[in-house]
Scaffold this motif. Structure first.
Motif, short mmCIF file in Angstrom:
data_model
loop_
_atom_site.label_atom_id
_atom_site.label_comp_id
_atom_site.label_asym_id
_atom_site.label_seq_id
_atom_site.Cartn_x
_atom_site.Cartn_y
_atom_site.Cartn_z
N SER A 1 -1.02 9.86 -1.10
CA SER A 1 -0.24 8.83 -1.78
C SER A 1 0.01 7.68 -0.81
N VAL A 2 -0.33 6.47 -1.23
CA VAL A 2 -0.05 5.26 -0.46
C VAL A 2 0.93 4.44 -1.30
N ALA A 3 2.19 4.38 -0.85
CA ALA A 3 3.26 3.76 -1.62
C ALA A 3 3.99 2.73 -0.78
N PRO A 4 4.65 1.78 -1.43
CA PRO A 4 5.44 0.80 -0.67
C PRO A 4 6.57 1.48 0.10
N GLY A 5 6.91 0.91 1.23
CA GLY A 5 7.97 1.47 2.06
C GLY A 5 7.68 1.21 3.52
N LEU A 6 8.56 1.71 4.37
CA LEU A 6 8.36 1.56 5.80
C LEU A 6 7.08 2.30 6.22
N SER B 1 -11.99 3.11 14.95
CA SER B 1 -13.30 2.92 15.56
C SER B 1 -14.30 2.34 14.57
N MET B 2 -14.03 2.47 13.27
CA MET B 2 -14.88 1.88 12.24
C MET B 2 -14.42 0.49 11.83
N GLY B 3 -13.37 0.01 12.46
CA GLY B 3 -12.86 -1.32 12.13
C GLY B 3 -11.89 -1.32 10.97
N LEU B 4 -11.35 -0.15 10.62
CA LEU B 4 -10.39 -0.05 9.52
C LEU B 4 -9.02 0.26 10.09
N ALA B 5 -8.01 -0.31 9.48
CA ALA B 5 -6.63 -0.06 9.89
C ALA B 5 -5.87 0.57 8.74
N LEU B 6 -4.91 1.41 9.07
CA LEU B 6 -4.09 2.01 8.02
C LEU B 6 -3.23 0.93 7.38
N PRO B 7 -3.04 1.01 6.07
CA PRO B 7 -2.20 0.01 5.40
C PRO B 7 -0.75 0.14 5.86
N PRO B 8 -0.03 -0.96 5.97
CA PRO B 8 1.38 -0.91 6.41
C PRO B 8 2.29 -0.42 5.29
N LEU C 1 -11.55 15.87 7.92
CA LEU C 1 -12.45 15.12 7.04
C LEU C 1 -11.88 14.93 5.64
N PRO C 2 -11.40 16.00 4.96
CA PRO C 2 -10.83 15.76 3.62
C PRO C 2 -9.61 14.84 3.64
N ILE C 3 -8.78 14.90 4.70
CA ILE C 3 -7.63 13.99 4.79
C ILE C 3 -8.12 12.56 4.92
N ALA C 4 -9.12 12.34 5.77
CA ALA C 4 -9.66 10.99 5.94
C ALA C 4 -10.27 10.47 4.64
N LEU C 5 -11.01 11.32 3.93
CA LEU C 5 -11.64 10.88 2.68
C LEU C 5 -10.58 10.58 1.61
N ALA C 6 -9.54 11.41 1.52
CA ALA C 6 -8.47 11.15 0.55
C ALA C 6 -7.78 9.83 0.87
N LEU C 7 -7.56 9.55 2.15
CA LEU C 7 -6.92 8.30 2.54
C LEU C 7 -7.81 7.10 2.23
N LEU C 8 -9.11 7.23 2.51
CA LEU C 8 -10.04 6.14 2.22
C LEU C 8 -10.15 5.90 0.71
N ALA C 9 -10.09 6.97 -0.08
CA ALA C 9 -10.12 6.80 -1.53
C ALA C 9 -8.85 6.11 -2.02
N ALA C 10 -7.71 6.47 -1.46
CA ALA C 10 -6.46 5.82 -1.85
C ALA C 10 -6.45 4.35 -1.44
N MET C 11 -7.14 4.01 -0.36
CA MET C 11 -7.24 2.62 0.09
C MET C 11 -8.29 1.84 -0.67
N GLY C 12 -9.09 2.51 -1.52
CA GLY C 12 -10.12 1.83 -2.29
C GLY C 12 -11.42 1.63 -1.55
N VAL C 13 -11.58 2.29 -0.40
CA VAL C 13 -12.81 2.12 0.38
C VAL C 13 -13.96 2.91 -0.22
N THR C 14 -13.68 4.06 -0.81
CA THR C 14 -14.71 4.88 -1.44
C THR C 14 -14.24 5.30 -2.83
N ASP C 15 -15.17 5.81 -3.63
CA ASP C 15 -14.88 6.16 -5.02
C ASP C 15 -14.17 7.51 -5.09
N ALA C 16 -12.96 7.52 -5.60
CA ALA C 16 -12.17 8.76 -5.68
C ALA C 16 -12.79 9.74 -6.67
#
Length: 309
Positions: A23-28, A54-61, A82-97
């Motif tokens: 889950s990527v939600a507004p907040g601190l 290292s791939m040039g991606l930053a976590l959303p604030p 790997l599954p945590i990274a893929l879930a995060l990338l999907a939530a960021m819209g980088v890959t197809d969930a």
């Protein structure tokens, strides 16, 4: 936005399904992992952060929450990276969930976004075959995973090539099953001169799968006779070889997906602890008894083993 990626938890020789929810939600800005995770899983957020950087991606604030469901099942090991990274990338819209829903993912991430091996991939592949979904795993373990069945296996060397493969801009080669090896035994009964009674006892024990107690003075040939026993046992059947390989996969000793048809031979030292013999620990690992499954367990100097005599 909430994204879902499937992975597994290892319970002995069983792989149980786990759902990684992100889950990527507004907040601190904060990165939390919940769901009864051990220290290795808790440290996954730092490996994921460095790999994306290292791939040039930053976590959303924003406030990032990773939940490993079911939450009451202990989660151990580095294969959740790997599954945590893929879930995060999907939530960021980088890959197809939705595309990730057709796969189970396992693998450890290096800080430079390489996907490195982790124990238990063969169990994950068997679980993926039962669920009729594909498997995403490290490239070094693709041949190991291919033994499970003909389910789609995506063996990636790094996170960038995996994302390109999922997007269709790059195609990763399909892994081939590892070799099936039948190696000549290290010791053969023809090396033993005389000892006709002992050799006859070995043949009877091999034919009937009996235990064998050898008593004699030092230098009588007990260790040599015991090491000859696997040589007169029949090769492992395909089903038995898969069982032995599952134990080796959990122990992390299955190299290059190479499955052997030889019977295992284990000869632990008499100073080995009970945990080393029977397995166990906070993160359950097979012991010498399990590693000798369908083979030979030789306990030299039997009275010296703690807790046996």
């Amino acid at each position: 936005m909430v994204s879902l990626v499937r992975t597994v938890a290892y319970l002995g020789l069983e792989a149980r399904g786990v759902e990684v929810q992100c889950s990527v939600a507004p907040g601190l800005p904060k990165f939390n992992i919940v769901g009864l995770a051990d220290k290795a899983v808790g440290e996954s957020k730092e490996r994921v952060r460095a790999a994306l950087s290292s791939m040039g991606l930053a976590l959303p604030p924003k406030r990032i929450t990773i939940n490993l469901s079911p939450a009451d099942l202990p989660k151990e090991g580095s294969h959740y990276d790997l599954p945590i990274a893929l879930a995060l990338l999907a939530a960021m819209g980088v890959t197809d969930a939705e595309q990730l829903g057709d796969f189970i993912a396992v693998g450890e991430l290096a800080l430079d976004a390489r996907i490195v091996p982790s124990p238990g991939v063969l169990l994950a592949a068997i679980h993926a075959s039962e669920q009729e979904v594909g498997l995403i795993c490290p490239r070094a373990q693709g041949s190991e995973a291919r033994w499970a069945s003909e389910v789609p296996i995506c063996a990636a060397p790094d996170l960038a090539s995996l994302l390109n493969h999922l997007k269709g801009t790059q195609r990763l080669p399909d892994p081939q099953p590892g070799e099936v090896a039948i190696e000549p035994p290290a010791a053969d009964l023809k090396m033993v001169k005389g000892q006709e009674t002992a050799k006859r006892a070995l043949e009877i024990a091999a034919a009937g799968a009996h235990n064998l107690l050898m008593i004699g003075p030092p230098g009588a040939g007990k260790s040599l006779l015991a090491s000859c026993l696997p040589g007169i046992l029949p090769p492992l059947t395909p089903g038995e070889a898969l069982e032995v390989s599952m134990v080796q996969s959990v122990a992390g000793t299955l190299e290059d997906g190479r499955i052997s048809r030889n019977r295992p031979f284990r000869a632990p030292h008499h100073s080995a602890s009970m945990a080393a013999l029977t397995g166990g620990g906070l993160k359950v690992k097979p012991g010498e008894v399990s590693l000798a499954h369908l083979g030979v367990l030789f306990l030299d100097e039997l009275p010296e083993f703690h807790g046996i005599m």
